[in-house]
Design an enzyme around this catalytic site. Structure first.
Site, PDB file in Angstrom:
ATOM      1  N   ARG A  82      -1.175  17.826  10.899  1.00 41.64           N
ATOM      2  CA  ARG A  82      -0.286  16.821  10.152  1.00 41.64           C
ATOM      3  C   ARG A  82       0.260  17.403   8.949  1.00 41.64           C
ATOM      4  NH1 ARG A  82      -5.309  14.357  10.464  1.00 41.64           N
ATOM      5  NH2 ARG A  82      -6.528  14.192   8.642  1.00 41.64           N
ATOM      6  N   ASP A  83       1.114  16.503   8.453  1.00 41.89           N
ATOM      7  CA  ASP A  83       1.684  16.838   6.853  1.00 41.89           C
ATOM      8  C   ASP A  83       2.603  18.165   6.785  1.00 41.89           C
ATOM      9  OD1 ASP A  83      -0.003  14.713   6.728  1.00 41.89           O
ATOM     10  OD2 ASP A  83      -1.574  15.800   5.752  1.00 41.89           O
ATOM     11  N   GLN A  86       4.481   7.539   1.513  1.00 41.73           N
ATOM     12  CA  GLN A  86       3.833   6.626   2.358  1.00 41.73           C
ATOM     13  C   GLN A  86       3.715   5.158   2.065  1.00 41.73           C
ATOM     14  OE1 GLN A  86       1.773   8.499   5.558  1.00 41.73           O
ATOM     15  NE2 GLN A  86       4.129   8.430   5.176  1.00 41.73           N
ATOM     16  N   TRP A  89       3.952   9.151   9.192  1.00 45.93           N
ATOM     17  CA  TRP A  89       3.087   9.637   8.337  1.00 45.93           C
ATOM     18  C   TRP A  89       3.767  10.753   7.559  1.00 45.93           C
ATOM     19  CZ3 TRP A  89      -1.713   7.190   7.250  1.00 45.93           C
ATOM     20  CH2 TRP A  89      -1.879   6.100   8.473  1.00 45.93           C
ATOM     21  N   TRP A 120       0.671  -1.047   0.018  1.00 49.72           N
ATOM     22  CA  TRP A 120      -0.076   0.011  -0.023  1.00 49.72           C
ATOM     23  C   TRP A 120       0.864   1.142   0.081  1.00 49.72           C
ATOM     24  CZ3 TRP A 120      -1.908   4.341   2.709  1.00 49.72           C
ATOM     25  CH2 TRP A 120      -2.905   4.918   2.374  1.00 49.72           C
ATOM     26  N   GLU A 159      -5.346  18.850   4.296  1.00 51.04           N
ATOM     27  CA  GLU A 159      -4.171  17.999   4.424  1.00 51.04           C
ATOM     28  C   GLU A 159      -3.121  18.644   3.500  1.00 51.04           C
ATOM     29  OE1 GLU A 159      -5.596  13.664   5.901  1.00 51.04           O
ATOM     30  OE2 GLU A 159      -6.408  14.299   3.907  1.00 51.04           O
ATOM     31  N   ASN A 209       0.800   5.759  -0.582  1.00 48.51           N
ATOM     32  CA  ASN A 209       0.239   6.852  -0.937  1.00 48.51           C
ATOM     33  C   ASN A 209       1.059   8.021  -1.101  1.00 48.51           C
ATOM     34  OD1 ASN A 209       0.102   7.547   1.844  1.00 48.51           O
ATOM     35  ND2 ASN A 209      -1.961   7.794   2.084  1.00 48.51           N
ATOM     36  N   ASP A 210       0.706   9.104  -0.217  1.00 46.97           N
ATOM     37  CA  ASP A 210       1.306  10.350  -0.458  1.00 46.97           C
ATOM     38  C   ASP A 210       2.727  10.554  -0.675  1.00 46.97           C
ATOM     39  OD1 ASP A 210      -0.868  10.368   1.035  1.00 46.97           O
ATOM     40  OD2 ASP A 210      -0.324  12.005   2.375  1.00 46.97           O
TER      41      ASP A 210
END
Length: 342
Positions: free
Chosen positions: A125-126, A25, A68, A6, A180, A8-9
């Site tokens: 976050r982020d 990620q 994250w 998996w 986000e 993502n970002d």
């Protein structure tokens, strides 16, 4: 760039000492969103990537719930990661990591700061790539928001990129209750400021200016973050990240492209990254344009290209792949000519 399991970002792509680096990620255990790690790969052209060992793993109390999304910033010549960890209380905190060996061109091994967590409030976050202003301070934004306040990019300031002080919301509105993956950057060709954020399941951006007195972002273009006239991409494109490419003097964007299903367990992977695109402004400076980077032309190998002209397609003939095509990526450029009916 498909990835097993998996993904993502894209986290803080950067250029350093002759190589492009991409962090992302990553769940190495299963194709589902769970306790996250930071995957890592490097490239000489942003097209052909070599996978490296995991850069960050959740192995401390401040990130035991996952490493994250975050970003990489070059600080005094040192690539510096700042990322969101989920601590033992389930709170989102911001942490830092550095290369263990700057002489290693691949920057394979990363060491977490003994000062972690660096930021514990607000519970957002982020963190985006840091930037410096003429006052000598470093500035940093990350995503936050509440139902009452709306979505926000909150601003922090530091003299040394280690000790951070919360300032205030950098920009906010009520199109959603949380933002986000905010991103703030200049387009060097026009010195125009751009703010980008992820909300409502999409990525949006706005052109604007930095108000030095209030230290906030002021939209000056055709719309604001969250307005659908300001979409980066109409499709499934989210949690994007930009970086400055000094080789071709361009701002480059990558994004996370998610499938419309949850069948990752069946096929062994879920999620991929978009191709890199160059960001430019429209002629009037009010809107953003993006184009595939020039290096992507290297994927069009003349020795393997096939060209077919004037192929009739019958409605009774099922579609089938052209014989002799191999590889896991195929690009089709098709011109259709439909019959004219009276």
């Amino acid at each position: 760039m498909p990835e097993k399991n998996w993904l993502n970002d894209p986290n803080g792509p950067m250029y350093f000492n002759g190589y492009y680096h991409m962090f992302y990620q990553y769940n190495p255990n299963a194709p589902v969103p769970d306790t996250m790690y930071w995957g890592h790969c490097f490239s000489t052209d942003m097209v052909h990537w070599i996978r490296l060992p995991v850069a960050l793993a959740p192995d401390h109390s401040y990130d035991q719930g996952g490493c994250w999304t975050g970003s990489a910033t070059i600080v005094n010549g040192v690539p510096t990661i700042i990322y969101t960890g989920i601590n033992s209380n389930g709170q989102q905190v911001q942490n830092q990591a550095f290369p263990a060996d700057l002489t290693d061109p691949t920057l394979t091994i990363w060491t977490k700061s003994s000062l972690n967590p660096l930021i514990t409030s607000p519970n957002g976050r982020d963190p985006s790539t840091g930037f410096q202003l003429h006052d000598g301070y470093y500035y940093l934004i990350y995503g936050f928001g509440t139902e009452d306040l709306g979505g926000q990019a909150v601003l922090f300031r530091s003299q040394n990129f280690k000790n951070w002080t919360y300032m205030h919301p950098f920009h906010s509105n009520h199109y959603d209750s949380f933002w986000e993956c905010p991103d703030i950057f200049n387009i060097s060709s026009s010195n125009q400021l751009v703010l980008k954020a992820s909300l409502l399941g999409h990525d949006f951006w706005a052109t604007g200016s930095f108000d030095f007195e209030t230290q906030t972002f002021v939209p000056t273009g055709t719309g604001d973050v969250g307005e659908f006239s300001q979409l980066i991409d109409q499709g499934r494109f989210y949690a994007s990240k930009t970086f400055y490419d000094p080789i071709d003097d361009q701002q480059v964007i990558f994004g996370w492209v998610a499938e419309e299903d949850n069948h990752g367990a069946d096929r062994g992977w879920q999620g991929c990254h978009s191709l890199p695109r160059r960001i430019e402004l429209s002629d009037d400076g009010q809107e953003i344009r993006s184009h595939p980077i020039d290096n992507l032309k290297s994927l069009r190998d003349k020795s393997s290209h096939k060209k077919f002209i004037n192929i009739p397609l019958s409605s009774s003939t099922p579609f089938r792949l052209i014989d002799g095509l191999i590889g896991n990526q195929i690009e089709l450029l098709i011109n259709w000519q439909f019959p004219m009916y009276q």
